[in-house]
Scaffold this motif. Structure first.
Motif, short mmCIF file in Angstrom:
data_model
loop_
_atom_site.label_atom_id
_atom_site.label_comp_id
_atom_site.label_asym_id
_atom_site.label_seq_id
_atom_site.Cartn_x
_atom_site.Cartn_y
_atom_site.Cartn_z
N ASN B 287 22.07 -10.79 -2.51
CA ASN B 287 21.15 -10.57 -3.27
C ASN B 287 21.34 -9.63 -4.56
N ARG B 288 22.08 -8.66 -4.06
CA ARG B 288 22.52 -7.98 -5.13
C ARG B 288 23.45 -8.69 -6.41
N ILE B 289 24.14 -9.55 -5.92
CA ILE B 289 24.89 -10.40 -6.92
C ILE B 289 23.82 -11.18 -7.61
N ALA B 290 22.96 -11.84 -6.93
CA ALA B 290 21.59 -12.69 -7.72
C ALA B 290 21.10 -11.57 -8.80
N ASP B 291 20.76 -10.44 -8.37
CA ASP B 291 20.04 -9.57 -9.43
C ASP B 291 20.94 -9.14 -10.39
N MET B 292 22.20 -8.89 -10.31
CA MET B 292 23.12 -8.91 -11.46
C MET B 292 23.00 -9.85 -12.26
N LYS B 293 23.47 -10.87 -11.92
CA LYS B 293 23.23 -12.39 -12.73
C LYS B 293 22.04 -12.41 -13.41
N LEU B 294 20.78 -12.28 -12.82
CA LEU B 294 19.58 -12.11 -13.50
C LEU B 294 19.44 -11.20 -14.74
N ARG B 295 19.77 -9.80 -14.41
CA ARG B 295 19.90 -8.98 -15.26
C ARG B 295 20.88 -9.28 -16.52
N LEU B 296 21.92 -9.91 -16.18
CA LEU B 296 22.90 -10.30 -17.30
C LEU B 296 22.40 -11.34 -18.31
N GLU B 297 21.74 -12.25 -17.39
CA GLU B 297 21.41 -13.51 -18.36
C GLU B 297 19.94 -13.09 -19.27
N THR B 298 18.99 -12.14 -18.49
CA THR B 298 17.83 -11.93 -19.35
C THR B 298 18.22 -10.76 -20.37
N SER B 299 19.07 -10.20 -20.21
CA SER B 299 19.55 -9.27 -21.27
C SER B 299 20.30 -10.10 -22.34
N ARG B 300 21.05 -11.01 -22.03
CA ARG B 300 21.88 -11.87 -23.18
C ARG B 300 20.65 -12.75 -23.67
N LEU B 301 19.76 -13.12 -23.10
CA LEU B 301 18.59 -13.96 -24.02
C LEU B 301 18.11 -13.03 -24.99
N LEU B 323 15.38 -5.07 -26.10
CA LEU B 323 16.89 -5.54 -25.85
C LEU B 323 17.40 -3.97 -25.57
N LYS B 324 17.17 -2.85 -26.13
CA LYS B 324 17.98 -1.63 -26.00
C LYS B 324 17.60 -1.18 -24.48
N LEU B 325 16.29 -1.45 -24.33
CA LEU B 325 15.68 -0.92 -22.56
C LEU B 325 16.39 -1.87 -21.84
N GLN B 326 16.24 -3.03 -22.20
CA GLN B 326 16.59 -4.16 -20.73
C GLN B 326 18.20 -4.08 -20.65
N ILE B 327 19.15 -3.99 -21.64
CA ILE B 327 20.39 -4.05 -21.47
C ILE B 327 20.99 -2.60 -20.86
N SER B 328 20.32 -1.48 -21.45
CA SER B 328 21.02 -0.25 -20.99
C SER B 328 20.39 0.03 -19.62
N GLU B 329 19.47 -0.29 -19.12
CA GLU B 329 18.95 0.01 -17.86
C GLU B 329 19.42 -1.30 -16.97
N SER B 330 19.76 -2.28 -17.36
CA SER B 330 20.31 -3.36 -16.47
C SER B 330 21.96 -2.82 -16.22
N PHE B 331 22.46 -2.22 -17.22
CA PHE B 331 23.89 -2.10 -16.91
C PHE B 331 24.00 -0.69 -15.91
N VAL B 332 23.07 0.09 -16.34
CA VAL B 332 23.12 0.92 -14.98
C VAL B 332 22.85 0.63 -13.72
N ALA B 333 21.78 -0.21 -13.79
CA ALA B 333 21.34 -0.84 -12.00
C ALA B 333 22.56 -1.65 -11.69
N SER B 334 23.08 -2.53 -12.51
CA SER B 334 24.15 -3.51 -12.26
C SER B 334 25.56 -2.62 -11.60
N SER B 335 25.67 -1.54 -12.41
CA SER B 335 26.74 -0.78 -12.01
C SER B 335 26.75 -0.22 -10.91
N LEU B 336 25.59 0.25 -10.44
CA LEU B 336 25.27 0.90 -9.23
C LEU B 336 25.43 -0.10 -8.01
#
Ligand code: FAD
Lengths: 78, 383
Positions: B287-301, B323-336
């Protein structure tokens, strides 16, 4: 042109309710009627509505202090 | 809107990845530990043409102008290939908040004097806006530039400046007309060695430790009139102009880093066995891997949308804040999440998993905190 700009600022951008409406000579920036975001929205509106391109170096107080300044600036670009 | 890339754009991205993987990944672990800036790697990137991506061809090393979409894709490639997140971050700071403003607002003399030195890697530059008492409320700055015969006298202090401790020139924002608030700010190019201009030592910090960050102090510092960038009062416009592109590009590199992180996580959870099977087989982990993929692709869009809007010469104020909000928060969440998935292995510095989290946190602060991005979004949609 001037009326359209006044109407847009009054209806969409003004931070506070404007007593008695906006005058063309009223200070938009110093008075706080427009903040940074309001200024950017105004620029987007001018570009869409009047088909002009506001260049970054033209986004200075001399061109945006009042609606009259904006009007003169747009006329000068035509 | 067309999201397909040309062969040429994809080929350039792949060249950047292979350059970064083969040339830039030999000492980042030690550099991170010792807070060391790798000037050698900076120079390699300059020689490869990375620093030239934000300026017209005559001031850089490319034989043709690079469009914004190609530049963004290349910076994504750099983030993917270079395991030191600090290097792309620092390069982006110089490229979009110093070189781009000089290219856009500079006189021909300023462009010819400064841009080739910066794009070739000979000189390093920083963008000095923040002050000890003016962070999010940055237009309330205290640094003054008083007009005198032939130039200006600068007084004040800048704070948290990326590349400040190693800069050869600083782009400094100062108040020239206090009665006009944010419309009374002007910008000056201050050269190292100018009397009254001092830089602090590099400050120790949580992440992005390979990037020197520090303070700049101006004490009765005389700057020639010809070193003013743009007209008097152009400070607001200069910041605004570079902000959307800076948000785009610095986060393009984070997208690359998130992709690298996801691939490493998938490989690890597949090979790590507990209870007789790969940990990736446990739903909590997958599930965590799926969330990471989702964050990556939504940020990329969002990234590609902002890059596309800018390529069309359109404003992207709402989109770049999202964009700034989504990517920066996603990178923190996915790194954790990555650390969780790696277990204790991920907690040890030597395994290069935890560093991403330390590097990611800066992203929710610099160039407007997440709170400020939320304010911009809410205000833009009518609140
Ligand atoms: C890694 C890094 C690199 C940087 N590089 C540079 C650089 O090269 N050049 C430069 O000029 N600056 C740079 N900065 C500074 C950066 O831009 C500021 O740190 C940032 O703007 C926030 O300001 P501050 O730190 O003073 O926080 P503050 O403004 O003091 O904020 C403190 C808290 O209050 C919240 N807050 C403040 N105002 C509001 C509000 N209106 N609504 C809601 N919440 C609010 C903030 O979100 C935050 O949570 C860098 C910072 C970092 C971390």
């Amino acid at each position: 042109m001037q009326e359209k700009i006044i109407k847009y600022i009054e209806e969409e951008l003004a931070n506070e309710e404007l007593d008695g409406g906006l005058e063309a000579t009223e200070d938009l920036l110093g008075s706080g009627i427009l903040d940074s975001l309001g200024m950017m929205k105004l620029i987007a509106f001018l570009e869409d509505e009047f088909g002009c391109k506001v260049l970054p170096e033209e986004m200075v107080i001399e061109n945006f202090m009042t609606v009259a300044h904006v009007n003169d600036y747009l006329v000068s670009k035509q | 809107m067309d999201f397909s890339w040309t062969e040429e754009q994809l080929q350039f991205k792949n060249e950047v990845i292979s350059f970064a993987e083969t040339k830039l990944n030999d000492s980042h672990l030690v550099n991170d530990h010792k807070l060391e800036f790798m000037r050698k790697n900076w120079q390699l990137c300059a020689d490869f043409g990375m620093l030239s991506l934000s300026v017209p061809k005559q001031y850089g090393t490319h034989t043709k102008d690079i469009d914004i979409l190609s530049a963004i894709l290349a910076m994504e490639g750099l983030g993917y290939g270079c395991r030191d997140n600090g290097l792309p971050f620092a390069m982006n700071a110089q490229m979009w908040t110093v070189q781009l403003p000089i290219a856009q607002f500079g006189t021909e003399t300023q462009k010819e004097t400064f841009l080739p030195k910066l794009t070739s890697g000979e000189w390093i530059a920083c963008h000095a806006l923040t002050e000890p008492e003016a962070g999010s409320d940055v237009f309330n700055m205290q640094t003054t530039a008083t007009k005198v015969e032939g130039g200006y006298i600068l007084n004040g202090k800048k704070h948290l400046i990326t590349l400040g401790p190693v800069c050869d020139i600083a782009l400094v924002f100062a108040v020239t007309n206090p009665t006009l608030g944010k419309w009374g700010l002007s910008v000056f190019i201050v050269e190292k060695g100018t009397k009254g201009f001092e830089t602090s030592l590099n400050k120790a910090k949580m992440g992005l430790r390979t990037v020197p960050i520090g303070d700049l102090t101006f004490t009765d510092c005389f700057v020639k009139e010809e070193n003013r960038l743009g007209s008097e009062g152009a400070g607001w416009s200069i910041t605004n102009h570079s902000l959307e592109l800076d948000r785009c590009s610095v986060h393009a590199s984070q997208i690359g880093a998130m992709e690298r992180q996801l691939e490493a996580s998938i490989a690890y959870v597949k090979q790590r066995k507990q209870f007789g099977k790969s940990v990736g087989q446990f739903q909590s982990v997958s599930n965590r891997i799926a969330d990471m993929k989702l964050r990556l692709e939504t940020s990329r869009l969002l990234l590609y949308k902002v890059a596309w809007l800018k390529s069309q010469g359109k404003s992207a104020m709402l989109e770049s804040a999202m964009l700034k909000l989504q990517i920066s928060e996603s990178f923190v969440a996915s790194s954790l999440d990555t650390i969780r998935n790696h277990g204790g292995y991920g907690y040890l510095t030597e395994n290069e998993v935890e560093r991403d989290l330390r590097d990611a946190v800066g992203g929710v602060i610099y160039a407007g905190t997440s709170d400020i991005q939320r304010n911009i979004i809410a205000k833009t949609i009518g609140l």
